[in-house]
Design a protein around this motif. Sequence first.
Motif, PDB file in Angstrom:
ATOM      1  N   ALA A  70      40.616  37.635  26.669  1.00 19.96           N
ATOM      2  CA  ALA A  70      40.457  36.334  26.012  1.00 19.96           C
ATOM      3  C   ALA A  70      41.110  35.255  26.862  1.00 19.96           C
ATOM      4  CB  ALA A  70      41.096  36.381  24.618  1.00 19.96           C
ATOM      5  N   ALA A  71      41.028  33.994  26.402  1.00 25.84           N
ATOM      6  CA  ALA A  71      41.573  32.855  27.150  1.00 25.84           C
ATOM      7  C   ALA A  71      43.036  33.104  27.498  1.00 25.84           C
ATOM      8  CB  ALA A  71      41.433  31.583  26.327  1.00 25.84           C
ATOM      9  N   GLY A  72      43.367  32.804  28.761  1.00 25.36           N
ATOM     10  CA  GLY A  72      44.742  33.000  29.220  1.00 25.36           C
ATOM     11  C   GLY A  72      44.964  34.333  29.902  1.00 25.36           C
ATOM     12  N   ASP A  73      44.052  35.297  29.689  1.00 25.21           N
ATOM     13  CA  ASP A  73      44.174  36.592  30.356  1.00 25.21           C
ATOM     14  C   ASP A  73      43.724  36.471  31.807  1.00 25.21           C
ATOM     15  OD1 ASP A  73      45.066  37.822  28.053  1.00 25.21           O
ATOM     16  OD2 ASP A  73      43.080  38.535  27.457  1.00 25.21           O
ATOM     17  N   SER A  74      44.342  37.244  32.674  1.00 24.61           N
ATOM     18  CA  SER A  74      43.906  37.254  34.069  1.00 24.61           C
ATOM     19  C   SER A  74      44.070  38.658  34.640  1.00 24.61           C
ATOM     20  CB  SER A  74      44.704  36.241  34.898  1.00 24.61           C
ATOM     21  OG  SER A  74      46.079  36.541  34.840  1.00 24.61           O
ATOM     22  N   ILE A  75      43.355  38.912  35.716  1.00 23.37           N
ATOM     23  CA  ILE A  75      43.469  40.192  36.417  1.00 23.37           C
ATOM     24  C   ILE A  75      43.979  39.881  37.817  1.00 23.37           C
ATOM     25  CG2 ILE A  75      42.175  42.117  37.409  1.00 23.37           C
ATOM     26  CD1 ILE A  75      40.403  42.030  34.913  1.00 23.37           C
ATOM     27  N   LEU A  76      45.106  40.498  38.161  1.00 25.52           N
ATOM     28  CA  LEU A  76      45.729  40.294  39.467  1.00 25.52           C
ATOM     29  C   LEU A  76      45.234  41.352  40.451  1.00 25.52           C
ATOM     30  CD1 LEU A  76      49.416  39.670  38.279  1.00 25.52           C
ATOM     31  CD2 LEU A  76      47.576  37.992  38.577  1.00 25.52           C
ATOM     32  N   ALA A  77      45.410  41.059  41.725  1.00 28.21           N
ATOM     33  CA  ALA A  77      44.983  42.002  42.761  1.00 28.21           C
ATOM     34  C   ALA A  77      45.610  43.382  42.549  1.00 28.21           C
ATOM     35  CB  ALA A  77      45.336  41.451  44.136  1.00 28.21           C
ATOM     36  N   LYS A  78      46.891  43.419  42.152  1.00 29.29           N
ATOM     37  CA  LYS A  78      47.578  44.706  41.983  1.00 29.29           C
ATOM     38  C   LYS A  78      47.065  45.489  40.772  1.00 29.29           C
ATOM     39  CE  LYS A  78      51.441  42.683  39.391  1.00 29.29           C
ATOM     40  NZ  LYS A  78      52.861  42.322  39.457  1.00 29.29           N
ATOM     41  N   ASP A  79      46.314  44.821  39.870  1.00 31.70           N
ATOM     42  CA  ASP A  79      45.763  45.496  38.692  1.00 31.70           C
ATOM     43  C   ASP A  79      44.481  46.275  39.008  1.00 31.70           C
ATOM     44  OD1 ASP A  79      47.778  44.272  37.180  1.00 31.70           O
ATOM     45  OD2 ASP A  79      46.514  42.541  36.720  1.00 31.70           O
ATOM     46  N   ILE A  80      43.920  46.030  40.185  1.00 30.92           N
ATOM     47  CA  ILE A  80      42.623  46.616  40.533  1.00 30.92           C
ATOM     48  C   ILE A  80      42.825  47.979  41.198  1.00 30.92           C
ATOM     49  CG2 ILE A  80      40.532  46.318  41.932  1.00 30.92           C
ATOM     50  CD1 ILE A  80      40.890  43.287  41.547  1.00 30.92           C
ATOM     51  N   THR A  81      42.135  48.983  40.677  1.00 37.97           N
ATOM     52  CA  THR A  81      42.213  50.329  41.252  1.00 37.97           C
ATOM     53  C   THR A  81      41.321  50.377  42.491  1.00 37.97           C
ATOM     54  OG1 THR A  81      42.539  51.253  39.046  1.00 37.97           O
ATOM     55  CG2 THR A  81      41.886  52.780  40.791  1.00 37.97           C
ATOM     56  N   LEU A  82      41.940  50.638  43.626  1.00 35.76           N
ATOM     57  CA  LEU A  82      41.200  50.680  44.892  1.00 35.76           C
ATOM     58  C   LEU A  82      40.827  52.114  45.243  1.00 35.76           C
ATOM     59  CD1 LEU A  82      43.413  48.234  46.985  1.00 35.76           C
ATOM     60  CD2 LEU A  82      41.205  47.731  45.938  1.00 35.76           C
ATOM     61  N   PRO A  83      39.725  52.284  45.975  1.00 31.59           N
ATOM     62  CA  PRO A  83      39.357  53.637  46.421  1.00 31.59           C
ATOM     63  C   PRO A  83      40.456  54.237  47.309  1.00 31.59           C
ATOM     64  CG  PRO A  83      37.567  52.070  46.789  1.00 31.59           C
ATOM     65  CD  PRO A  83      38.761  51.263  46.407  1.00 31.59           C
ATOM     66  N   LYS A  84      40.514  55.535  47.372  1.00 30.85           N
ATOM     67  CA  LYS A  84      41.506  56.240  48.186  1.00 30.85           C
ATOM     68  C   LYS A  84      41.422  55.769  49.634  1.00 30.85           C
ATOM     69  CE  LYS A  84      43.001  60.882  49.409  1.00 30.85           C
ATOM     70  NZ  LYS A  84      42.649  62.281  49.481  1.00 30.85           N
ATOM     71  N   GLY A  85      42.579  55.528  50.250  1.00 32.86           N
ATOM     72  CA  GLY A  85      42.615  55.117  51.652  1.00 32.86           C
ATOM     73  C   GLY A  85      42.453  53.618  51.860  1.00 32.86           C
ATOM     74  N   THR A  86      42.331  52.860  50.759  1.00 30.71           N
ATOM     75  CA  THR A  86      42.171  51.405  50.848  1.00 30.71           C
ATOM     76  C   THR A  86      43.405  50.743  50.255  1.00 30.71           C
ATOM     77  OG1 THR A  86      39.783  51.663  50.556  1.00 30.71           O
ATOM     78  CG2 THR A  86      40.670  49.462  50.212  1.00 30.71           C
ATOM     79  N   THR A  87      43.946  49.739  50.945  1.00 29.53           N
ATOM     80  CA  THR A  87      45.123  49.017  50.448  1.00 29.53           C
ATOM     81  C   THR A  87      44.837  47.524  50.410  1.00 29.53           C
ATOM     82  OG1 THR A  87      46.030  48.894  52.688  1.00 29.53           O
ATOM     83  CG2 THR A  87      46.784  50.725  51.314  1.00 29.53           C
ATOM     84  N   LEU A  88      45.596  46.805  49.581  1.00 28.16           N
ATOM     85  CA  LEU A  88      45.425  45.353  49.473  1.00 28.16           C
ATOM     86  C   LEU A  88      45.856  44.661  50.759  1.00 28.16           C
ATOM     87  CD1 LEU A  88      46.844  44.554  45.918  1.00 28.16           C
ATOM     88  CD2 LEU A  88      44.452  44.476  46.631  1.00 28.16           C
ATOM     89  N   ALA A  89      45.139  43.586  51.106  1.00 31.26           N
ATOM     90  CA  ALA A  89      45.523  42.752  52.246  1.00 31.26           C
ATOM     91  C   ALA A  89      45.910  41.357  51.756  1.00 31.26           C
ATOM     92  CB  ALA A  89      44.378  42.674  53.262  1.00 31.26           C
ATOM     93  N   VAL A  90      46.237  41.259  50.446  1.00 26.23           N
ATOM     94  CA  VAL A  90      46.749  40.024  49.853  1.00 26.23           C
ATOM     95  C   VAL A  90      47.947  40.397  48.981  1.00 26.23           C
ATOM     96  CG1 VAL A  90      44.593  38.696  49.768  1.00 26.23           C
ATOM     97  CG2 VAL A  90      45.167  40.203  47.871  1.00 26.23           C
ATOM     98  N   GLU A  91      48.719  39.385  48.566  1.00 28.06           N
ATOM     99  CA  GLU A  91      49.846  39.626  47.668  1.00 28.06           C
ATOM    100  C   GLU A  91      49.334  40.229  46.360  1.00 28.06           C
ATOM    101  OE1 GLU A  91      53.121  39.218  48.219  1.00 28.06           O
ATOM    102  OE2 GLU A  91      52.644  38.673  50.291  1.00 28.06           O
ATOM    103  N   GLY A  92      50.080  41.153  45.792  1.00 28.81           N
ATOM    104  CA  GLY A  92      49.683  41.808  44.549  1.00 28.81           C
ATOM    105  C   GLY A  92      49.543  40.849  43.377  1.00 28.81           C
ATOM    106  N   ASP A  93      50.292  39.728  43.414  1.00 26.45           N
ATOM    107  CA  ASP A  93      50.248  38.766  42.312  1.00 26.45           C
ATOM    108  C   ASP A  93      49.112  37.746  42.436  1.00 26.45           C
ATOM    109  OD1 ASP A  93      52.422  39.951  41.093  1.00 26.45           O
ATOM    110  OD2 ASP A  93      53.884  38.667  42.088  1.00 26.45           O
ATOM    111  N   THR A  94      48.246  37.902  43.437  1.00 20.62           N
ATOM    112  CA  THR A  94      47.109  36.995  43.604  1.00 20.62           C
ATOM    113  C   THR A  94      46.135  37.155  42.438  1.00 20.62           C
ATOM    114  OG1 THR A  94      47.302  37.172  46.011  1.00 20.62           O
ATOM    115  CG2 THR A  94      45.204  36.335  45.148  1.00 20.62           C
TER     116      THR A  94
END
Length: 198
Positions: free
Chosen positions: A147-171
């Motif tokens: 609902a309004a006000g909710d957000s999904i951050l980069a660190k909340d996203i499940t990435l495939p095995k062997g893949t890592t974030l290239a941005v801050e987790g709080d993005t």
Amino acid sequence: MSEVKISAATRTEFGKGAARRIRRESKVPGVLYGHGSDPVHLTLPGHELLMALRTPNVLIALDIDGKANELAIPKSVQRDPLKGFLEHVDLQLVKRGEQVNVEIYVHTEGELAPGGYLLEHVLNALPVEAEATHIPESVTVSIEGLAAGDSILAKDITLPKGTTLAVEGDTVVLQVLAAQAEEAAEGEEAGGEEAAEA
């Protein structure tokens, strides 16, 4: 991740005239660079390249002049703004086992909570680091019940095995906004009445 084989030829002619001649032959001028080597100017088959680029972050196995075999990923693709045909492509040289930085598309599934909320894609693509021959095409994120006000951050996203974030987790990648169309319409009506009274 798919690997597409494409035969390419080195080119020695440059400039707009040469590029137009290449495109008239249904081919695409391109440049291959990376690993500290000098850029290699190429001519690539237009239709095969167009089909390959339909897959995000496609891995291209280049057969250059029938002598050199190289792996590459597309880094920049220029298209004609009106007709959509390929004008030029930049390819980055990669090696098996090497980690590369790419962007993968973010797809959503599920329904927002009832109430006419709007989903904003703050990032359409998520910067990640992955092994060159195992780059995921996309990630899927559930927006069920948000609902309004909710957000999904980069660190909340499940990435495939062997893949890592290239941005801050709080993005912030996705956020839910309250619909404002009704409030704006009411404000316009009130303004119109005041103008009529004046």
